[in-house]
Design an enzyme around this catalytic site. Structure first.
Site: not given
Ligand code: ADP
Ligand code: MG
Length: 478
Positions: A119, A141, A143, A148, A305, A365, A369-370, A451
């Site tokens: 995803r 990101e 995935n 899910s 990442k 970051k 994940e998660g 979402r």
């Molecule tokens: P995870 O693997 O924990 O899901 P993500 O990289 O998807 O990590 O980050 C989790 C959440 O943080 C995202 O769903 C988003 O809401 C927010 N986020 C992550 N990166 C960014 C970004 N560059 N700009 C704005 N919001 C972000």
């Molecule tokens: Mg995420």
């Protein structure tokens, strides 16, 4: 800016809409399992109205998925490249442990096929308007493990389409339905069929105390209804006790003696899931077996990442995929925002400086994940100071995406909350790769997910209580 949104609805109509939504969700399995009362469902939080989303951005994200699937295949085909990049994360024990299992198992591999349900997540960026085309989507990101909400997204988009078309909401516009339930099941069925043993079964690897059970069960039921494929569910601890390796390296489910065709991970991505040595033994048994892994450890690792950051470096895509056209490369690159390592390279030093000097523009970051692991804005400086310089290279620094201002109403635990929201569009992909022949046997876009979270929260964990499931509302040609 946008039309008046959300539509203003009198209180009695809102109450009626709420009860219609709750009934739809209960009828269609849009519920979390209530861990206090097994067998009881809790309504999954949803928006009252579908949220307006850039038509160009939506179309773009859908079209990009097969390109992204192929890009990650190109990364997968170069394990030495991946290992070299991940060696920067030597302070990250979890990544190193996964890498060591990969190395042990790749020496004795008997299965040439490896699968993935992916995803790619995006947020629309309001500050970077790409003129005629309208707003640009930026990738949050990519995935590659345990993605899910594919099944529940199909249900929630159907709900919003139903409400819009039966005039229960005063929403006008197109509400596309996500075919992710059908398409992810089809992807898994393709893997099962490629395994070549019709009576074999599929294994869902699950977390103990999982609450997002229906999202997995709906896939299990679809696999049976459409393809006659039987699935079993087990945690790593149960897998340790209930599986064994039989003749020709076949993975056997001991309680029924059935052979397992595909191991579909809805777990296994977080360090805390490997609490005992038995959990690691179970993972290694699965990885080393003849069953098709969805995903294999290498496929899981290319979703870090760190790899996302490396792909944004100029020339890397070209080096991995020399046959891509400039237009295709440009399409992918347009979704990138700035990403930096925090290591001792020149780029890493630049990242370190940016993090310390203007943290409010960034998110930090780790390789996790998660949800709930990232560090935002001014907390970045404190966090970096606390962890010690030697651990900095396990993180990447990412520019924050600046979403447009939109309001909507979220229905959570029976309460309605109206306010500014941020939506994140995820597009699913299903792949099947032949490792020996370096070939993509399947490369499909498999529906989408929207979402939405309240703007105040940095992250949108749906079960954690910040986010909710939503549908896309396409208003105009932009
Ligand atoms: P995870 O693997 O924990 O899901 P993500 O990289 O998807 O990590 O980050 C989790 C959440 O943080 C995202 O769903 C988003 O809401 C927010 N986020 C992550 N990166 C960014 C970004 N560059 N700009 C704005 N919001 C972000
Ligand atoms: Mg995420």
């Amino acid at each position: 800016m946008l039309l008046k949104f959300p539509p203003s609805v009198p209180d009695n109509q809102k109450r009626d809409l709420t009860s219609q939504i709750l009934d739809w969700c209960l009828t269609n399995g849009v519920v979390f399992e209530n861990s206090d009362k097994p067998g009881n469902g809790l309504n999954v939080p949803v928006t009252l109205f579908p949220t307006p989303f850039s038509r160009h951005g939506y179309k773009n994200a859908i079209e990009l998925q097969v390109l992204y699937n192929s890009l990650y295949h190109a990364v997968f085909k170069h394990p030495e490249f991946v290992i070299e990049q991940l060696s920067q994360l030597k302070e990250d024990e979890f990544t190193m442990k996964l890498l060591s299992i990969y190395e042990n198992c790749s020496k004795r591999r008997t299965q040439n096929l490896t699968g993935g349900v992916f995803r790619s997540d995006y947020i629309v960026d309001k500050s970077r308007n790409s003129g005629e085309e309208g707003r640009q989507i930026k990738q949050v990101e990519f995935n590659t493990v345990s993605v899910s909400f594919g099944a529940l997204s199909s249900k929630v988009t159907e709900l919003h389409k139903f409400l819009a078309e039966t005039a229960k909401t005063s929403v006008h516009g197109e509400v596309p339905v996500s075919k992710s339930l059908r398409d992810i099941a089809k992807g898994l069925a393709t893997m099962h069929s490629a395994y070549g043993c019709q009576q074999a079964i599929l294994l869902f690897v699950t977390q103990p105390n999982e609450t997002n059970v229906m999202d997995q069960r709906l896939l299990e039921y679809e696999l049976y209804r459409e393809y006659g494929i039987i699935s079993v569910r087990a945690t790593l601890e149960q897998i340790h006790r209930k599986t064994t390796i039989g003749e020709q390296n076949r993975l056997i489910f001991i309680p029924t003696g059935a052979e397992i065709s595909v191991v579909y991970y809805r777990a296994g991505y977080a360090p805390h899931e490997y609490a005992t040595a038995a959990d690691w033994t179970a993972r290694e048994r699965l990885e080393g077996s003849h069953a098709i892994q969805c995903p294999s450890i290498m496929t899981q690792l290319i979703g870090t990442k760190k790899i996302q950051q490396v792909l944004t470096k100029p020339g890397v895509i070209e080096q991995l995929q020399p046959n891509l056209t400039n237009t295709e490369i440009e399409l992918i690159r347009k979704t990138f925002v700035g990403l930096w390592p925090l290591d001792e390279t020149d780029l890493g030093k630049e990242g370190q400086k940016l993090a310390m000097q203007s943290p409010e523009k960034f998110v930090l970051k780790p390789q996790r994940e998660g949800g709930g692991n990232n560090i935002y804005k001014k907390d970045i400086v404190k966090h970096l100071e606390n962890i010690g310089h030697e651990n900095w290279s396990s993180y990447v620094l990412m520019e924050l995406i600046d979403p447009p201002k939109i309001s909507n109403t979220i229905l959570r635990n029976g309460d309605l909350v109206t306010g500014r929201v941020v939506s994140e569009l995820g597009v699913f992909g299903t792949v099947l790769w032949d490792i020996e022949a370096n070939k993509e046997l399947m490369n499909n876009q498999a529906g989408f997910l929207l979402r939405t979270k309240t703007q105040k929260s940095n992250e949108g964990g749906i079960a954690a209580g910040f986010g909710c499931l939503d549908a896309v509302l396409l208003l105009s040609s932009r």
